[in-house]
Scaffold this active site. Structure first.
Site, short mmCIF file in Angstrom:
data_model
loop_
_atom_site.label_atom_id
_atom_site.label_comp_id
_atom_site.label_asym_id
_atom_site.label_seq_id
_atom_site.Cartn_x
_atom_site.Cartn_y
_atom_site.Cartn_z
N GLU A 1 0.87 -1.17 0.00
CA GLU A 1 0.00 0.00 0.00
C GLU A 1 0.92 1.22 0.00
OE1 GLU A 1 -2.68 0.39 3.33
OE2 GLU A 1 -3.42 2.31 2.55
N ARG B 1 5.35 -12.61 9.68
CA ARG B 1 5.97 -11.33 9.39
C ARG B 1 7.34 -11.27 10.05
NH1 ARG B 1 3.72 -6.06 9.46
NH2 ARG B 1 2.00 -6.78 8.24
N LYS C 1 4.62 0.90 9.48
CA LYS C 1 4.77 2.15 8.73
C LYS C 1 4.21 3.32 9.52
CE LYS C 1 3.23 0.15 4.91
NZ LYS C 1 2.64 0.00 3.57
P1 ATP Z 1 2.97 -2.18 8.01
O1 ATP Z 1 2.19 -2.97 9.00
O2 ATP Z 1 4.41 -2.06 8.32
O3 ATP Z 1 2.35 -0.87 7.70
P2 ATP Z 1 1.71 -3.46 5.88
O4 ATP Z 1 1.54 -4.93 5.94
O5 ATP Z 1 0.52 -2.63 6.15
O6 ATP Z 1 2.96 -3.05 6.71
P3 ATP Z 1 1.73 -3.34 3.05
O7 ATP Z 1 2.12 -2.23 2.18
O8 ATP Z 1 0.30 -3.73 3.10
O9 ATP Z 1 2.26 -3.02 4.48
O10 ATP Z 1 2.61 -4.62 2.76
C1 ATP Z 1 2.97 -5.07 1.48
C2 ATP Z 1 3.39 -6.50 1.58
O11 ATP Z 1 4.50 -6.64 2.45
C3 ATP Z 1 2.29 -7.36 2.14
O12 ATP Z 1 2.19 -8.53 1.38
C4 ATP Z 1 2.72 -7.64 3.54
O13 ATP Z 1 2.23 -8.87 3.95
C5 ATP Z 1 4.25 -7.61 3.43
N1 ATP Z 1 4.86 -7.22 4.70
C6 ATP Z 1 4.63 -6.10 5.41
N2 ATP Z 1 5.34 -6.10 6.56
C7 ATP Z 1 6.03 -7.26 6.57
C8 ATP Z 1 6.95 -7.85 7.49
N3 ATP Z 1 7.28 -7.25 8.62
N4 ATP Z 1 7.47 -9.05 7.17
C9 ATP Z 1 7.15 -9.65 6.02
N5 ATP Z 1 6.30 -9.15 5.12
C10 ATP Z 1 5.74 -7.97 5.37
MG MG Z 2 -1.27 -3.02 5.10
#
Ligand code: ATP
Ligand code: MG
Length: 586
Positions: A43, A268, A278
């Site tokens: 995102e 994760r 983020k």
């Molecule tokens: P955050 O919680 O840090 O804001 P998010 O999951 O909301 O991260 P996205 O932009 O939705 O961020 O994530 C893009 C991809 O990266 C998704 O497939 C998510 O599952 C993966 N991802 C995000 N954080 C991690 C992590 N800590 N370890 C592994 N994969 C991750």
């Molecule tokens: Mg997300």
């Protein structure tokens, strides 16, 4: 997980992770005609961090390994939090990590019309309805995991009424928050996500791609699975928190009647001494706790890049930690180990003195300058050699001298000898002190001309070897030494009344001056080719990201704040893991 038919011995020999096992089994049984198609779906609401790097390496790695494809798709369903700045940075980071989505760059917003059509399908099947409750009312009637929710009074609206209201929602007739479109599933489901979740909300907000074309936006849950389906993703890999969303995604796909991707969840990545969400990283930037998203202390990809990490070291880290099915925390020293290992092979050596002590060689001719030959990288002969000027007045590290040392101190002390690396053996004759403060201001030594390194007669052995620079030839540079951004292993595990911010390390950045051998200049001031592909730098200074090992000290990378007049280095990592040493002493 189902029993996959790959023999145990073979699995062990090839050490497949559980996702690879699933994929290989799918290939073997001809699911999707053996096609493998993954995607990385960020995102665009912030910069990517090391956790995303893990996901990028995994998705693109699987695409590569199985001769498949990997899409980059922006899940841009929330116009309020998203921005093109983030879109650009994400593309830059993925490329920098070494991956290529070729022509497959997609946006969930490309599918808004299609998603709207899917919503109409659900309405016509009496599987979705327009609900006039407020967000609070919807929240209050959802129930709890142990208590069923309450059905909305709008649940029984007719198909025609729903079609009419939904099209008027789209046409902008209603204010934000006044109505939503909900799925009609089961308010008594033990899975809260199945309790008539919201599919569309009214949001009169400008979208960074679709502009003002829409005033209703699909929820992430209504967009994500369908986007995977539209792109015919075979293996939709996501993090564990989406496991409970899977029944909902499956429900959508089934009810709409479209292609079915297979969702696989993995744990994760968490890393010690940092935060990874983020939202929190954005807070650190906004509140000025760090200098920006690319502050070298941040766990962001751009922060790590600026710090001096290499794509290879990050890919290697991702590979080493593997994929897990249960949440875990990885020690940040593993990441540091990976970059050390990579830079050891690739970084040229230089001598740099961080905390100088003046050394005067009493028996060395006043104006003589000799050129000492140094090996650039003992791990790589092809890196060649360089010349380093030696003269009467030198700097060594203050810590390398002790006036009254213990027996085991093999560095310099009155009456003792050391070798200056690539130069001579010197003997300390006396230390000169400031009469006022008692601080040692310089030390006087003599050198043994028979001991020049590389000369046949230089075989005499002494226990200690020190790095040094010639005072009049040394180049001054600013050095930024970094420590952990947080003092607590898991800053999110905060005590009552505290937040993760209470564990910020006040000493995470220390700025010092170093004196570096002059070879650093020819190495650094060269055409600005190294900045290619790094658009956020804004600096045209040459040699940014050049990396060196400063002998005995650590790995250092040229910072983007460098100018031809002033060099700035970031310490990537010290040579040894100083933290594990501390632990051993305890
Ligand atoms: P955050 O919680 O840090 O804001 P998010 O999951 O909301 O991260 P996205 O932009 O939705 O961020 O994530 C893009 C991809 O990266 C998704 O497939 C998510 O599952 C993966 N991802 C995000 N954080 C991690 C992590 N800590 N370890 C592994 N994969 C991750
Ligand atoms: Mg997300």
């Amino acid at each position: 997980m189902e029993d996959t038919k790959i023999p145990e011995e073979e699995k062990a020999a090839r050490s497949l992770n559980f996702i690879e096992e699933i994929i290989e089994e799918d290939i073997r049984t001809g699911v999707n005609d053996g096609r493998v198609h993954t995607r990385f779906p960020p995102e665009p609401n912030g910069y990517l961090h090391i956790g995303h790097a893990k996901s990028i390496c995994l998705n693109f790695g699987l695409g590569k390994k199985y001769n498949g494809k990997t899409n980059l798709r922006f899940d841009d369903t929330n116009p309020v939090k998203e921005d093109v700045e983030y879109v650009d940075s994400i593309m830059e980071d993925v490329r920098w990590l070494g991956f290529d989505w070729e022509e497959r760059l997609f946006y969930a917003s490309d599918y808004f019309e299609q998603l709207y059509g899917y919503a109409l399908i659900l309405i016509r099947k009496e599987k979705a309805y327009v609900c006039d409750m407020t967000a609070e009312e919807i929240g209050e009637t959802r129930g709890t995991p142990t208590r069923p929710g309450k059905e909305s009074i709008y649940r029984s609206r007719t198909v025609d009424e729903n079609l009419d209201l939904f099209s008027r929602m789209r046409a902008g007739e209603f204010p934000d928050g006044s109505r939503v479109l909900r799925a009609k599933i089961d308010m008594g489901s033990p899975n809260m996500h199945m309790r008539d979740p919201v599919l569309y909300r009214i949001l009169h907000a400008h979208h960074h791609r679709t502009g003002d074309q829409w005033c209703i936006y699909p929820m992430y849950d209504f967009a994500h699975g369908q986007s995977d389906s539209i792109e015919r993703i075979t293996h939709s890999i996501c993090t564990l928190e989406f496991e409970v969303h899977r029944p909902l995604y499956d429900w959508f796909i089934r009810e709409i009647g479209i292609y079915v991707p297979r969702q696989i969840e993995f744990a994760r990545l968490n890393v010690t001494y940092t935060v990874m969400s983020k939202r929190k990283l954005l807070e650190l930037v906004r509140d000025g706790n760090v200098s920006g998203w690319d502050d070298p202390r941040m766990p962001t990809i751009c922060g790590l890049r600026r710090r001096g990490f290499t794509p290879e070291s990050i890919r290697n880290f991702a590979e080493t930690i593997g994929v897990a099915k249960r949440d875990n925390v990885i020690d940040v020293s593993l990441l540091e180990f990976c970059v050390r290992e990579d830079l050891n092979k690739r970084a040229n050596r230089l001598m740099a003195v961080m905390n100088p002590m003046k050394v005067i060689i009493d028996n060395y001719p006043e104006d003589l300058v000799e050129e000492m030959e140094c090996v650039n990288n003992p791990e790589d002969e092809l890196k060649g050699k360089r010349k380093m000027p030696f003269s009467k007045t030198l700097f060594i590290e203050r810590d390398d001298f002790m006036e009254d040392p213990p027996n085991k101190f093999f560095r310099l002390a009155p009456g003792r000898e050391v070798r200056l690396k690539a130069a001579y053996i010197i003997r300390c004759e006396r230390a000169v002190k400031d009469p006022g403060t008692g601080e040692i201001t310089e030390i006087h030594c003599t050198y043994d001309p028979q001991t020049r390194s590389g000369m046949p007669e230089s075989n005499r052995k002494v226990k200690g070897t020190l790095h040094w620079v010639s005072e009049k030839h040394a180049i001054k540079a600013e050095i930024r030494l970094y420590d952990r951004l947080f003092t607590k292993e898991n800053p999110d595990d905060n005590e009552e009344g505290k937040t993760y911010k209470d564990y910020l390390n006040p000493d995470s950045l220390k700025v010092i001056t170093a004196w570096i051998e002059p070879a650093v200049l020819s190495a650094v001031i060269e055409p600005a080719v190294k900045t290619a592909g790094y658009t956020t730098s804004g600096s045209s200074a040459a040699g940014i990201f050049d990396k060196y090992q400063f002998e005995r000290t650590g790995y250092f990378s040229v910072d983007k704040d460098s100018t031809p007049e002033k060099l700035v280095f970031n310490r990537v990592v010290p040579l040894k893991d100083s933290w594990s040493k501390v632990e051993k002493v305890k």
